[in-house]
Design a protein around this motif. Structure first.
Motif, PDB file in Angstrom:
ATOM      1  N   LEU A 352       0.987  -1.083  -0.469  1.00 41.13           N
ATOM      2  CA  LEU A 352       0.208  -0.290  -0.317  1.00 41.13           C
ATOM      3  C   LEU A 352       0.851   1.303  -0.230  1.00 41.13           C
ATOM      4  CD1 LEU A 352      -2.940   0.934   0.577  1.00 41.13           C
ATOM      5  CD2 LEU A 352      -2.570   1.007   2.982  1.00 41.13           C
ATOM      6  N   PRO A 353       0.565   2.082  -1.127  1.00 36.40           N
ATOM      7  CA  PRO A 353       1.120   3.459  -1.005  1.00 36.40           C
ATOM      8  C   PRO A 353       0.859   4.456  -0.229  1.00 36.40           C
ATOM      9  CG  PRO A 353      -0.583   3.117  -2.923  1.00 36.40           C
ATOM     10  CD  PRO A 353      -0.611   2.057  -2.007  1.00 36.40           C
ATOM     11  N   GLY A 354       2.114   5.093   0.894  1.00 38.19           N
ATOM     12  CA  GLY A 354       1.784   7.036   1.395  1.00 38.19           C
ATOM     13  C   GLY A 354       2.249   6.063   2.579  1.00 38.19           C
ATOM     14  N   LEU A 355       2.222   4.822   3.041  1.00 37.38           N
ATOM     15  CA  LEU A 355       2.896   4.622   4.756  1.00 37.38           C
ATOM     16  C   LEU A 355       3.644   5.155   5.200  1.00 37.38           C
ATOM     17  CD1 LEU A 355       2.192   0.937   4.352  1.00 37.38           C
ATOM     18  CD2 LEU A 355       0.134   2.175   4.801  1.00 37.38           C
ATOM     19  N   ALA A 356       3.385   5.443   6.509  1.00 35.33           N
ATOM     20  CA  ALA A 356       4.943   6.428   6.956  1.00 35.33           C
ATOM     21  C   ALA A 356       5.621   5.010   6.760  1.00 35.33           C
ATOM     22  CB  ALA A 356       4.630   6.459   8.047  1.00 35.33           C
ATOM     23  N   GLN A 357       5.730   4.226   7.666  1.00 35.32           N
ATOM     24  CA  GLN A 357       6.063   2.629   7.948  1.00 35.32           C
ATOM     25  C   GLN A 357       5.877   1.251   7.205  1.00 35.32           C
ATOM     26  OE1 GLN A 357       7.104   2.937  11.898  1.00 35.32           O
ATOM     27  NE2 GLN A 357       5.955   0.667  12.370  1.00 35.32           N
ATOM     28  N   ARG A 358       6.150   0.743   6.516  1.00 32.78           N
ATOM     29  CA  ARG A 358       5.397  -0.937   6.194  1.00 32.78           C
ATOM     30  C   ARG A 358       5.792  -1.509   7.222  1.00 32.78           C
ATOM     31  NH1 ARG A 358       8.794  -1.185   0.056  1.00 32.78           N
ATOM     32  NH2 ARG A 358       7.183   0.423  -1.032  1.00 32.78           N
ATOM     33  N   ARG A 359       4.375  -2.691   7.154  1.00 30.16           N
ATOM     34  CA  ARG A 359       4.403  -3.824   8.050  1.00 30.16           C
ATOM     35  C   ARG A 359       5.082  -4.552   7.683  1.00 30.16           C
ATOM     36  NH1 ARG A 359      -0.951  -6.145  10.713  1.00 30.16           N
ATOM     37  NH2 ARG A 359      -0.017  -6.444  12.570  1.00 30.16           N
ATOM     38  N   PRO A 360       5.865  -6.022   8.221  1.00 31.80           N
ATOM     39  CA  PRO A 360       6.656  -6.371   7.599  1.00 31.80           C
ATOM     40  C   PRO A 360       6.043  -7.629   7.397  1.00 31.80           C
ATOM     41  CG  PRO A 360       7.931  -6.381   9.285  1.00 31.80           C
ATOM     42  CD  PRO A 360       6.657  -5.048   9.609  1.00 31.80           C
ATOM     43  N   LEU A 361       6.066  -8.014   5.276  1.00 30.37           N
ATOM     44  CA  LEU A 361       5.246  -8.836   5.267  1.00 30.37           C
ATOM     45  C   LEU A 361       4.782  -9.730   6.375  1.00 30.37           C
ATOM     46  CD1 LEU A 361       5.847  -8.251   1.175  1.00 30.37           C
ATOM     47  CD2 LEU A 361       3.668  -7.551   2.377  1.00 30.37           C
ATOM     48  N   ALA A 362       3.871 -11.063   5.710  1.00 31.20           N
ATOM     49  CA  ALA A 362       3.245 -11.987   6.289  1.00 31.20           C
ATOM     50  C   ALA A 362       2.343 -12.758   5.095  1.00 31.20           C
ATOM     51  CB  ALA A 362       3.038 -12.052   7.549  1.00 31.20           C
ATOM     52  N   ALA A 363       2.642 -13.922   5.331  1.00 38.04           N
ATOM     53  CA  ALA A 363       1.961 -14.774   4.659  1.00 38.04           C
ATOM     54  C   ALA A 363       0.781 -14.982   4.767  1.00 38.04           C
ATOM     55  CB  ALA A 363       2.973 -16.345   3.997  1.00 38.04           C
ATOM     56  N   ALA A 364       0.196 -15.633   2.917  1.00 39.03           N
ATOM     57  CA  ALA A 364      -2.126 -15.457   3.784  1.00 39.03           C
ATOM     58  C   ALA A 364      -1.882 -16.905   4.744  1.00 39.03           C
ATOM     59  CB  ALA A 364      -2.156 -15.750   2.831  1.00 39.03           C
ATOM     60  N   PRO A 365      -3.026 -16.807   5.377  1.00 37.73           N
ATOM     61  CA  PRO A 365      -2.808 -17.872   5.985  1.00 37.73           C
ATOM     62  C   PRO A 365      -3.873 -19.379   5.516  1.00 37.73           C
ATOM     63  CG  PRO A 365      -4.662 -16.380   6.857  1.00 37.73           C
ATOM     64  CD  PRO A 365      -3.695 -16.110   5.267  1.00 37.73           C
ATOM     65  N   ALA A 366      -3.150 -20.911   5.897  1.00 37.00           N
ATOM     66  CA  ALA A 366      -4.370 -21.531   5.426  1.00 37.00           C
ATOM     67  C   ALA A 366      -5.473 -21.976   6.269  1.00 37.00           C
ATOM     68  CB  ALA A 366      -2.839 -23.008   5.863  1.00 37.00           C
ATOM     69  N   ILE A 367      -5.715 -21.862   5.290  1.00 34.42           N
ATOM     70  CA  ILE A 367      -7.910 -22.185   6.001  1.00 34.42           C
ATOM     71  C   ILE A 367      -7.583 -22.644   7.691  1.00 34.42           C
ATOM     72  CG2 ILE A 367     -10.463 -23.338   6.085  1.00 34.42           C
ATOM     73  CD1 ILE A 367      -9.653 -24.075   3.179  1.00 34.42           C
ATOM     74  N   GLY A 368      -8.137 -22.265   8.910  1.00 35.79           N
ATOM     75  CA  GLY A 368      -8.164 -22.379   9.435  1.00 35.79           C
ATOM     76  C   GLY A 368      -6.527 -22.447  10.541  1.00 35.79           C
ATOM     77  N   GLN A 369      -5.741 -22.494   9.977  1.00 40.59           N
ATOM     78  CA  GLN A 369      -4.060 -21.704  10.059  1.00 40.59           C
ATOM     79  C   GLN A 369      -3.794 -22.023  11.846  1.00 40.59           C
ATOM     80  OE1 GLN A 369      -0.821 -20.428   8.035  1.00 40.59           O
ATOM     81  NE2 GLN A 369       0.587 -20.588   9.302  1.00 40.59           N
ATOM     82  N   HIS A 370      -4.480 -20.835  12.170  1.00 39.15           N
ATOM     83  CA  HIS A 370      -5.198 -19.717  13.158  1.00 39.15           C
ATOM     84  C   HIS A 370      -5.818 -20.317  14.162  1.00 39.15           C
ATOM     85  CE1 HIS A 370      -1.919 -18.057  10.308  1.00 39.15           C
ATOM     86  NE2 HIS A 370      -1.273 -18.311  11.222  1.00 39.15           N
ATOM     87  N   THR A 371      -6.528 -20.753  14.568  1.00 39.95           N
ATOM     88  CA  THR A 371      -7.834 -21.023  14.864  1.00 39.95           C
ATOM     89  C   THR A 371      -7.510 -21.263  16.219  1.00 39.95           C
ATOM     90  OG1 THR A 371      -9.293 -22.246  13.056  1.00 39.95           O
ATOM     91  CG2 THR A 371     -10.074 -22.355  15.042  1.00 39.95           C
ATOM     92  N   ARG A 372      -7.184 -22.144  16.939  1.00 38.92           N
ATOM     93  CA  ARG A 372      -6.574 -22.019  18.433  1.00 38.92           C
ATOM     94  C   ARG A 372      -5.571 -21.060  18.402  1.00 38.92           C
ATOM     95  NH1 ARG A 372      -6.676 -27.569  20.710  1.00 38.92           N
ATOM     96  NH2 ARG A 372      -7.031 -29.169  18.543  1.00 38.92           N
TER      97      ARG A 372
END
Length: 404
Positions: A352-372
């Protein structure tokens, strides 16, 4: 909160904001992803079959380019809203969110127990985002909508006619992407209101409205002229072959046309009364373009870029995505970051342009990867989580299996 999430937190403007994204496809997910890039915690809720966006377009393993692009960084929860306990779990998650994003047809979220009227009385500060095809009511409210449908129905294809007058679809997912951008803007305005007053909002917008707003100039021009403006607004203005590539070359006013004449060593154009203003040049556009095309075809792109740059003429090389990545300015501003996506590999990602700082990229989740993890972080007990998993109302995904 688990250590992976804690390590990822930053000082983005929405750090600490909890967003529950139950939307699918593009418009809703991209809205949520833009909030993630600005610091929010975004939880992506999917049914056991996953967001339909996982299965269209370019697909590798369990992801499509679309699902990676618009869900990167989110944490994934898998929940079966057809199961009574699943609907209760969804409602409980919604009760813990600051922002909820949904893009179902009107009435669907209410049938799932998470409509605006279900949640707002108990959460006066909630920002609830509803994205639909045509709006919450009216003769087309229940009509199916997609990017291509909306490009046709909103006038975008009409605006993008070829020179023979044949309407054409714009080659990017313009209707969906524009709606996501307008949705994100409206959500941020609602969050500002919430910060000032403590009051939430029901943000409602449609692809139909967004596509019209995107064309505000063209619709106004049509109203003024009573006809569609065909083609460029100036001459010369087009894409021309060189000896080894293609260049976009244009002049928008008399000064720019004079610069072009000097770059091409065409003093006769500059002295010709027929080319004295843009109206005259537009009337003789075909002749002007034919002569310009013949000249540019004689030498390489690099030759003409040097000449055009020297006179500060508006021009650009027509680039593919490999050439975009190699663009000197792209490298200077780190335009394309590298996103490591399990099961897919290293991918170029335009942030996204215009950010004061970039958040470190992280992968898109697998289905239900973080449910617990998500439910634990949101205050659920281990016994509650285990009971819902055992009942089939929740699913804990396996990222290792997806990456294999």
């Amino acid at each position: 909160m688990d250590s992976a999430v804690a390590a990822d937190m930053n000082d983005g403007p929405f750090s600490g904001l909890r967003v529950l994204d139950i939307s699918q496809g593009i418009a809703g997910p991209y809205c949520g992803q833009m909030l993630w890039q600005q610091g929010a915690e975004v939880v992506k809720v999917e049914p056991p079959a996953g967001d339909w966006g996982r299965h269209v377009g370019t697909v590798a393993g369990a992801h499509s380019a679309l699902s990676v692009a618009y869900n990167a960084g989110k944490r994934g929860v898998c929940l079966d809203a057809r199961h009574p306990a699943g609907r209760e779990a969804l409602r409980r998650l919604a009760d813990g969110a600051d922002v909820l994003i949904q893009n179902f047809r009107p009435g669907v979220a209410a049938r799932m127990g998470v409509g605006y009227q279900d949640l707002a009385p108990h959460a006066p500060g909630l920002v609830y985002v509803s994205i639909s095809g045509y709006g919450e009511d009216g003769p087309y409210a229940s009509a199916p909508a997609s990017d291509s449908v909306m490009q046709a129905d909103s006038g975008l294809m009409y605006a993008n006619q070829d020179e023979a007058g044949v309407p054409r679809r714009i080659g990017v997912l313009m209707a969906d992407i524009a709606t996501a951008l307008y949705a994100a803007q409206a959500t941020m305005a609602a969050l500002y209101r919430q910060a000032r007053t403590g009051l939430g909002s029901h943000v409602q917008l449609s692809l139909f409205q967004a596509c019209a707003a995107l064309q505000v100039n063209d619709i106004l021009a049509y109203g003024m002229a009573g006809a569609r403006r065909a083609g460029p607004v100036s001459a010369p203005n087009g894409v021309f072959d060189t000896a080894d590539g293609r260049l976009s070359v244009l002049a928008l006013n008399n000064d720019q046309f004079a610069r072009l004449c000097r770059a091409l060593e065409r003093p006769e154009w500059l002295l010709d009364p027929a080319y004295a203003d843009n109206a005259g040049r537009m009337a003789r556009r075909e002749t002007l373009h034919r002569e310009l095309a013949a000249q540019l075809a004689t030498r390489t792109s690099c030759h003409w870029i040097e000449r055009l740059s020297r006179e500060d003429v508006l021009h650009a090389r027509v680039r593919g995505y490999d050439e975009l990545a190699a663009h000197p300015q792209a490298q200077h501003v780190d335009l394309l970051q590298t996103l490591a996506q399990p099961g897919v590999g290293a991918l170029p990602y335009a942030a996204l342009p215009g950010l004061a700082q970039r958040r470190p990229l992280a992968a898109a989740p697998a289905i239900g990867q973080h449910t617990r993890d998500v439910l634990r972080d949101w205050g659920w007990t281990a016994s509650d989580i285990q009971a819902l998993l055992a009942a089939g109302a929740l699913v804990q995904g396996n990222v290792q299996a997806e990456a294999a």
